[in-house]
Motif scaffolding. Structure first.
Motif, PDB file in Angstrom:
ATOM      1  N   TYR A  57      -0.416  -2.786  -5.913  1.00 43.37           N
ATOM      2  CA  TYR A  57      -1.754  -2.620  -5.336  1.00 43.37           C
ATOM      3  C   TYR A  57      -2.405  -3.971  -5.039  1.00 43.37           C
ATOM      4  O   TYR A  57      -3.086  -4.122  -4.029  1.00 43.37           O
ATOM      5  CB  TYR A  57      -2.636  -1.792  -6.264  1.00 43.37           C
ATOM      6  CG  TYR A  57      -2.039  -0.445  -6.596  1.00 43.37           C
ATOM      7  CD1 TYR A  57      -1.790   0.492  -5.599  1.00 43.37           C
ATOM      8  CD2 TYR A  57      -1.694  -0.120  -7.908  1.00 43.37           C
ATOM      9  CE1 TYR A  57      -1.221   1.724  -5.897  1.00 43.37           C
ATOM     10  CE2 TYR A  57      -1.129   1.109  -8.218  1.00 43.37           C
ATOM     11  CZ  TYR A  57      -0.890   2.023  -7.211  1.00 43.37           C
ATOM     12  OH  TYR A  57      -0.318   3.234  -7.507  1.00 43.37           O
ATOM     13  N   ILE A 215      -8.993   2.459  -2.090  1.00 46.70           N
ATOM     14  CA  ILE A 215      -7.758   1.930  -1.518  1.00 46.70           C
ATOM     15  C   ILE A 215      -6.850   3.063  -1.066  1.00 46.70           C
ATOM     16  O   ILE A 215      -6.767   4.100  -1.726  1.00 46.70           O
ATOM     17  CB  ILE A 215      -7.009   1.046  -2.550  1.00 46.70           C
ATOM     18  CG1 ILE A 215      -5.687   0.492  -1.978  1.00 46.70           C
ATOM     19  CG2 ILE A 215      -6.775   1.780  -3.865  1.00 46.70           C
ATOM     20  CD1 ILE A 215      -5.002  -0.532  -2.886  1.00 46.70           C
ATOM     21  N   VAL A 217      -2.679   3.312   0.500  1.00 44.36           N
ATOM     22  CA  VAL A 217      -1.449   2.570   0.754  1.00 44.36           C
ATOM     23  C   VAL A 217      -0.599   3.363   1.737  1.00 44.36           C
ATOM     24  O   VAL A 217      -0.375   4.563   1.541  1.00 44.36           O
ATOM     25  CB  VAL A 217      -0.661   2.344  -0.555  1.00 44.36           C
ATOM     26  CG1 VAL A 217       0.645   1.598  -0.276  1.00 44.36           C
ATOM     27  CG2 VAL A 217      -1.513   1.593  -1.569  1.00 44.36           C
ATOM     28  N   GLN A 254       4.858  -1.988   3.725  1.00 41.78           N
ATOM     29  CA  GLN A 254       3.729  -1.443   3.005  1.00 41.78           C
ATOM     30  C   GLN A 254       2.452  -2.119   3.469  1.00 41.78           C
ATOM     31  O   GLN A 254       2.399  -3.334   3.617  1.00 41.78           O
ATOM     32  CB  GLN A 254       3.924  -1.659   1.495  1.00 41.78           C
ATOM     33  CG  GLN A 254       2.785  -1.139   0.646  1.00 41.78           C
ATOM     34  CD  GLN A 254       3.067  -1.280  -0.843  1.00 41.78           C
ATOM     35  OE1 GLN A 254       4.186  -1.181  -1.310  1.00 41.78           O
ATOM     36  NE2 GLN A 254       2.013  -1.530  -1.592  1.00 41.78           N
ATOM     37  N   ASN A 256      -1.705  -2.101   2.380  1.00 38.71           N
ATOM     38  CA  ASN A 256      -2.723  -1.701   1.402  1.00 38.71           C
ATOM     39  C   ASN A 256      -4.089  -1.828   2.055  1.00 38.71           C
ATOM     40  O   ASN A 256      -4.529  -2.936   2.365  1.00 38.71           O
ATOM     41  CB  ASN A 256      -2.660  -2.595   0.167  1.00 38.71           C
ATOM     42  CG  ASN A 256      -1.397  -2.386  -0.652  1.00 38.71           C
ATOM     43  OD1 ASN A 256      -0.453  -1.744  -0.198  1.00 38.71           O
ATOM     44  ND2 ASN A 256      -1.378  -2.931  -1.855  1.00 38.71           N
ATOM     45  N   SER A 277      -6.412  -3.522   6.119  1.00 40.94           N
ATOM     46  CA  SER A 277      -5.260  -3.586   5.221  1.00 40.94           C
ATOM     47  C   SER A 277      -4.704  -4.996   5.128  1.00 40.94           C
ATOM     48  O   SER A 277      -4.812  -5.798   6.058  1.00 40.94           O
ATOM     49  CB  SER A 277      -4.158  -2.636   5.691  1.00 40.94           C
ATOM     50  OG  SER A 277      -3.492  -3.167   6.819  1.00 40.94           O
TER      51      SER A 277
END
Length: 323
Positions: A57, A215, A217, A254, A256, A277
Motif C-alpha cells: 500500500y 485508497i 488498488v 499495480q 495505488n 494514483s
C-alpha cells in the motif's frame, strides 16, 4: 513565484458542512449492489483496516480512523482558462486548522507544488503531520518530461508542505478501525470504479450528502490516466481543449489511487470524485477508467466522512476540467 511562496493560511476562507454518516454496514449493502451491476464479481465487507503502511500500500500511516473529514481546496477555476500561479497552499497548516490538535493523516489528489519541479504536475498526496507539527511526506508528483513526453514519478520531500491550485483530501487521525473493504473484478458496465460507487450512493441517499475517502488498488490490468502538461500559455475554455492539453497514458497495474468522492456538491462547488494514483515504477496520474475490463481487479479501503471543509472556494466558477 519564489521556491518558498505560499498563500497566508489565516487569510483563506474556510467553510464547513456536516455530511450524512450512514453505518458502514448500510453502505456495504448499497455499494455491493451498485458494483454488481457494473462488475462480474464484487464483494464489500466491513472489517479492520489492513496496515496501510505495509509495502503493497505504501502509505505513511496505518489506518483511516479518527475525525474523518473531506477537504477541498481551490479548484479548476484557478487552473483554467489560465493558471493563477499565486494559488500555493500549505497543506500542513490548512489541515491543522481543520483537525485541531493531534496527529493528522491526509491522502488524496491535487495539483503538485510546481515550484519544486519548475513545471505543472500532478500531486498524489500521502502525508502525516505529528502532534508536534512534524511533517512526514510520502507524497509524489507526476510530471510530463522531455521530448518523448515521458511520465516521471518523484517523491515530494518532507521539507515541502505545499500543493497548488486544487486539492481533494481525506483527513483522519490515521487510527485503526473498521473500514469498507471492497473488491471488484471484470468490469461489464460503462462506469469506472469510483463512479459506480458514487452513483450508487447518490441514487440511494438522494439529497443526503455522503462522502468517502481512502485508497483503491488496481491489482491487475491497466488504466487510462492523465498527467497535466506544463501550464498552458493560451486560454483553455472547453473540455475538448482540456483533453488536447492533458497528456494521456495507459498505465499498467499495480496502481495505488488516493482520493475522495462525494454524492452532491452540497452548495460548496465540490468536485464529486478525484483520485490520483502512484506506482512502484515511473507511473502516476489522474484516474479516469480501466482499459482492461476482462481482467481488471480492484481492491479498496474506504471510510465514511463526517463533514466536508471547503477552503478558498473560487468565487467565479465553471465546470470545465472536472472529469
Amino acid at each position: 513565484m519564489s521556491s518558498q511562496s505560499q498563500l497566508n493560511t489565516s487569510q483563506l476562507c474556510f467553510e464547513e458542512k456536516p455530511l450524512h454518516v450512514p453505518a458502514l454496514e448500510e453502505l456495504q449493502n448499497v455499494i455491493q449492489g451498485a458494483l454488481l451491476k457494473n462488475f462480474k464479481a464484487a464483494s464489500v465487507s466491513v472489517g479492520a483496516c489492513p496496515d496501510l503502511k505495509a509495502p503493497q500500500y505504501g502509505l505513511v500511516e496505518s489506518g483511516l480512523g479518527g475525525k474523518p473529514t473531506l477537504l477541498e481546496v481551490g479548484g479548476p477555476p484557478y487552473l483554467l482558462p489560465l493558471v493563477q500561479r499565486d494559488k500555493l497552499y500549505n497543506i500542513a497548516e490548512i489541515t491543522r486548522q481543520i483537525q485541531g490538535p493531534g496527529k493528522i493523516f491526509a491522502v488524496g489528489a491535487g495539483a503538485g507544488p510546481y515550484p519544486i519541479r519548475s513545471s505543472n504536475c500532478e500531486g498524489i498526496y500521502n502525508l502525516s503531520v505529528s502532534a508536534k507539527d512534524e511533517l512526514t511526506n510520502g507524497s509524489y508528483t507526476a510530471t510530463v518530461r522531455g521530448e518523448h513526453e515521458e511520465c516521471v514519478l518523484e517523491r515530494i520531500p518532507s521539507t515541502e508542505p505545499r500543493c497548488a491550485l486544487l486539492l481533494n483530501l481525506y483527513l483522519s487521525r490515521g487510527e485503526a478501525g473498521n473500514v469498507l473493504k471492497i473488491s471488484a473484478k471484470q468490469r461489464k458496465g460503462e462506469l469506472n470504479f469510483i463512479e459506480c460507487i458514487r452513483k450508487g450512493l447518490e441514487d440511494h441517499y438522494g439529497d443526503q450528502v455522503v462522502g468517502l475517502g481512502g485508497i483503491f488498488v488496481i491489482k491487475k490490468g491497466a488504466a487510462h490516466q492523465h498527467v497535466m502538461r506544463d501550464f498552458s500559455t493560451t486560454p483553455i475554455h472547453t473540455d475538448d481543449e482540456v483533453n488536447e492539453w492533458l497528456k494521456f497514458y495507459e498505465m499498467p497495474a499495480q496502481l495505488n489511487a488516493l482520493g475522495t468522492l462525494v454524492t452532491k456538491e452540497h452548495d460548496l462547488d465540490l468536485r464529486l470524485q478525484h483520485f490520483h494514483s502512484f506506482s512502484f515504477s515511473n507511473w502516476g496520474g489522474h484516474y479516469h477508467y480501466d482499459t482492461t475490463p476482462d481482467i481488471v481487479e480492484y481492491e479498496a479501503y474506504l471510510n465514511v466522512a463526517e463533514r466536508v471543509v471547503r477552503v478558498d472556494k473560487p468565487l467565479a466558477t465553471h465546470k470545465v476540467g472536472r472529469d
